[in-house]
Design an enzyme around this catalytic site. Sequence first.
Site, short mmCIF file in Angstrom:
data_model
loop_
_atom_site.label_atom_id
_atom_site.label_comp_id
_atom_site.label_asym_id
_atom_site.label_seq_id
_atom_site.Cartn_x
_atom_site.Cartn_y
_atom_site.Cartn_z
CB SER A 179 -0.95 -0.03 1.21
OG SER A 179 -1.95 0.95 1.08
CG ASN A 180 -0.34 4.64 -1.42
OD1 ASN A 180 -1.03 5.42 -0.77
ND2 ASN A 180 -0.81 4.00 -2.48
NE ARG A 181 4.50 8.25 4.65
CZ ARG A 181 5.58 8.89 5.08
NH1 ARG A 181 6.78 8.41 4.80
NH2 ARG A 181 5.46 10.00 5.75
#
Length: 211
Positions: free
Chosen positions: A21-23
């Site tokens: 995933s990412n932030r």
Amino acid sequence: MKILVTAGPTREPIDPVRYLSNRSSGKMGYALAGAAAHEGHQILLISGPTSLDIPAGVDFLPVETGLEMFEAVQRHIGRMDAAIFAAAVADYRPAHPATGKIKKSSAPLSLDLVPNPDILGSCRSVFGFTGTLVGFAAETSDVLDHARGKLIAKGCDLLVANDVSRPGIGFESDRNEVHLVFPDRIETLPEDDKTSLALEIIHQVEKLHAH
Ligand code: C5P
């Protein structure tokens, strides 16, 4: 207007308990959905997992993966007047997610990744969308050049660009500074909270739709 908004990150499964995933916090997309609903528009918010409250008066469609987001947008975009793509869709997903939890071992492990479909980039060419189209671009260098490239490549009417290398704004923050890149001009909205910027962006979308 009927407006579709995508928001949040996506989660791409590695196995049943792990993901890539990412932030992205989803704050900008949720602020846009909330501001647009407050202005009296009908909103469908298609969101990856976030910890945010669903804005009042918004239809909410939760998704997990980039492929699920692609299918949700494909299903709903036809009846929309405008679509705003604020989601941080993972660029890649594991090619073959494991069906059982991957066991720890001392050997190195590599993951095969395949590209996710470009949802915004599919709007004109694959979905045949003719409404007002707004994209976002998070860049760390040559912000305006990259943004202009994306505006043209993806057939957007407006590309909202921000510099994610600057501390204190952008990803995970309540504040942002954005450049509004139109085909014929650029306007900078100075640093502000995401709620105020969202309202300004919605006003721009209203103007674009009226033309
Ligand atoms: O990742 P990129 O900088 O190309 O994202 C630009 C825009 O494209 C953003 O509006 C993002 O929401 C959208 N996007 C998308 N589907 C992807 C990747 C990006 O809709 N797979």
